[in-house]
Scaffold this active site. Structure first.
Site, PDB file in Angstrom:
ATOM      1  N   LYS A 113       0.828  -1.201   0.000  1.00 33.43           N
ATOM      2  CA  LYS A 113       0.000   0.000   0.000  1.00 33.43           C
ATOM      3  C   LYS A 113       0.868   1.259   0.000  1.00 33.43           C
ATOM      4  O   LYS A 113       0.661   2.186  -0.802  1.00 33.43           O
ATOM      5  CB  LYS A 113      -0.913   0.000   1.227  1.00 33.43           C
ATOM      6  CG  LYS A 113      -1.843   1.198   1.321  1.00 33.43           C
ATOM      7  CD  LYS A 113      -2.530   1.293   2.674  1.00 33.43           C
ATOM      8  CE  LYS A 113      -3.283   0.042   3.022  1.00 33.43           C
ATOM      9  NZ  LYS A 113      -4.051   0.189   4.284  1.00 33.43           N
ATOM     10  N   LYS A 125       3.523  -1.923  11.597  1.00 34.15           N
ATOM     11  CA  LYS A 125       2.214  -1.963  12.248  1.00 34.15           C
ATOM     12  C   LYS A 125       2.440  -2.307  13.713  1.00 34.15           C
ATOM     13  O   LYS A 125       3.416  -2.972  14.064  1.00 34.15           O
ATOM     14  CB  LYS A 125       1.312  -3.014  11.591  1.00 34.15           C
ATOM     15  CG  LYS A 125      -0.166  -2.695  11.660  1.00 34.15           C
ATOM     16  CD  LYS A 125      -0.567  -1.591  10.690  1.00 34.15           C
ATOM     17  CE  LYS A 125      -2.061  -1.292  10.793  1.00 34.15           C
ATOM     18  NZ  LYS A 125      -2.467  -0.268   9.816  1.00 34.15           N
ATOM     19  N   ASP A 165      -5.318   3.655  14.102  1.00 38.31           N
ATOM     20  CA  ASP A 165      -6.015   2.542  13.458  1.00 38.31           C
ATOM     21  C   ASP A 165      -7.219   2.256  14.348  1.00 38.31           C
ATOM     22  O   ASP A 165      -7.642   3.131  15.119  1.00 38.31           O
ATOM     23  CB  ASP A 165      -5.083   1.319  13.317  1.00 38.31           C
ATOM     24  CG  ASP A 165      -5.599   0.288  12.301  1.00 38.31           C
ATOM     25  OD1 ASP A 165      -6.613  -0.370  12.614  1.00 38.31           O
ATOM     26  OD2 ASP A 165      -5.018   0.145  11.224  1.00 38.31           O
TER      27      ASP A 165
END
Length: 449
Positions: A113, A125, A165
């Site tokens: 991405k 992440k 997130d």
């Protein structure tokens, strides 16, 4: 077993008990199989194996005290996946179901991405199994401070830049950033998603949802269609979903369904600006179930989570924006039967593998998350740029930059479809191949690290 086929089996064997990670790796591998077959150097230098192995995995204890003075112990994580294209970049997720399989799948997806945006961003992440729901602001603050007390060692604006997130919004980012700033004694762009008064970028909250709808518009234009008067479903009711609905209203589409963990809403008259404002207050301020929406508006019906779901509502376009694997094969078949023409992913990997195969078989237009939901990280990258310059850019400029980046991703997909003789509108394989080749070339240029 051929050398190529051994690549995938070896990765799965090395990472047992991680189904989400296996799913993400398999999806990309299926797309790039012909690329590996035609480029022996990728195989010999084990480029895909290196992409699937995080450069660093950090796990740590997070102890915090609740309002009743009781100590709680959670686990914190940061997966630093790939830095070939730039410093590690990716969100933090606070959710009780978070585990290493989910984190690695998210970080792996982030690699492609981020590469597709064209910005100098690597991939990472992180987060925790902490559940911010039903916690006081003070409890959330104490947890965020405890998380950052350990994580600060591993992040920085040229090293690793976290963002928000699921479970991590502007409030949590504020507590995390404030702790980082105090520990480091520096005001640096080490975290994105900050408030616009203290280093954040205008349009960051809207970026993922807005970018998703921009990308959907570009896809529909390829078949001479627009979003105007299209009946749409948007799963979820959080940040991405809310702003996707907002942009859909601007484009004169009709949103008739949305959801949360308690169930889904079917509003036959459609969501309007007044109803959307009520939904935002219900979810963002009151933090209550969407059932309250149906109690407020007679045109809406609330269905509890059970045998049926939001995808049972007939629609032209579906935007899964909630979480991974929320749409399965039978959902796709039902949507197709009801006249669906487009699925565009606002969440990461929201379709199961059988669902993706059914979409490809059906001919429904499909926008994979790697391409369609890249707007959030794109604006995060521009927030980093503004922090380094010490400037704020206007909303008009950010809107223009977001559209340019999403248009660039769409054009890169079309270019890849043509270059690799893919089936028309095969955005899934195009996004995977384009992202892979960008990262692979950077990795090869930097040696076998």
């Amino acid at each position: 077993m051929s050398q190529i086929d051994y690549v995938l089996s070896a990765i799965k064997e090395k990472n047992p008990g991680q189904p989400e990670f296996h799913q993400a790796v398999s999806e990309v591998f299926d797309s790039i199989h012909p690329i590996l077959a035609s480029n022996k150097r990728y195989l010999d230098e084990k480029v895909f194996e290196r992409m699937a192995e995080p450069e660093r995995v950090i796990s740590f204890r997070v102890c915090w005290t609740d309002d009743n003075n009781e100590i709680h112990v959670n686990r914190g994580y940061r997966v630093q996946m790939n830095s070939a294209m730039g410093p590690y970049k990716g969100g933090l997720r606070f959710h009780p179901t978070l585990n290493m399989s989910i984190l690695k799948f998210l970080a792996f997806e982030q690699t492609f991405k981020n590469a597709l945006t064209g910005l100098p961003l690597g991939a990472g992440k992180g987060g925790s199994d902490f559940d911010p729901k039903h916690k006081s602001d003070r409890e959330i603050m104490r947890f965020c401070q405890a998380w950052m007390m350990e994580a600060h060692r591993h992040i920085g604006h040229f090293t690793d830049i976290p963002a928000g997130d699921i479970g991590v919004g502007e409030k949590e980012i504020g507590y995390l950033f404030g702790t980082f700033k105090k520990i480091k004694n520096e005001f640096q762009g080490s975290i994105t998603g900050k408030g616009p008064l203290w280093g954040g970028s205008i349009l960051r909250p809207e970026a993922t949802g807005y970018g998703l709808i921009h990308f959907a518009s570009y896809i529909l234009a390829e078949i001479n269609e627009t979003l105007e008067n299209k009946v749409c479903l948007v799963s979820g009711s959080g940040n991405v979903s809310q702003f996707a609905m907002e942009k859909l209203l601007e484009d004169k589409a009709t949103v008739v369904g949305f959801s949360d963990s308690t169930g889904y809403i079917h509003d036959e008259e459609g969501v309007d600006w007044h109803k959307l404002a009520f939904l935002k207050e219900l979810k963002n301020v009151k933090r209550e179930s969407i059932e309250g929406y149906a109690e407020k508006f007679p045109s809406a019906t609330f269905y509890k989570t059970g045998e049926t779901n939001i995808w049972s509502i007939p629609a032209d376009c579906a935007f899964p924006c909630a979480t991974q694997n929320e749409m399965d094969e039978k959902d796709v078949k039902l949507l197709e039967k009801n006249g669906l023409i487009l699925i565009a992913e606002g969440a990461n990997m929201p379709l199961t593998d059988p669902a993706i195969k059914e979409v490809q078989r059906s001919g429904v237009m499909y926008a994979p998350g790697k391409a369609a939901n890249a707007g959030g990280v794109a604006i995060s990258g521009l927030e980093m740029t503004q922090n380094r310059l010490g400037r704020y850019w206007s909303r008009e400029r950010m809107e223009k930059e977001l559209k340019l980046i999403m248009h660039g991703i769409h054009e890169k997909c079309l270019e890849t479809i043509k270059k690799n003789d893919l089936i028309a509108h095969d955005y899934l394989n195009a996004a995977n191949i384009a992202g892979f080749e960008r990262v692979a070339k950077a990795m090869l240029a930097q040696g076998s690290w």
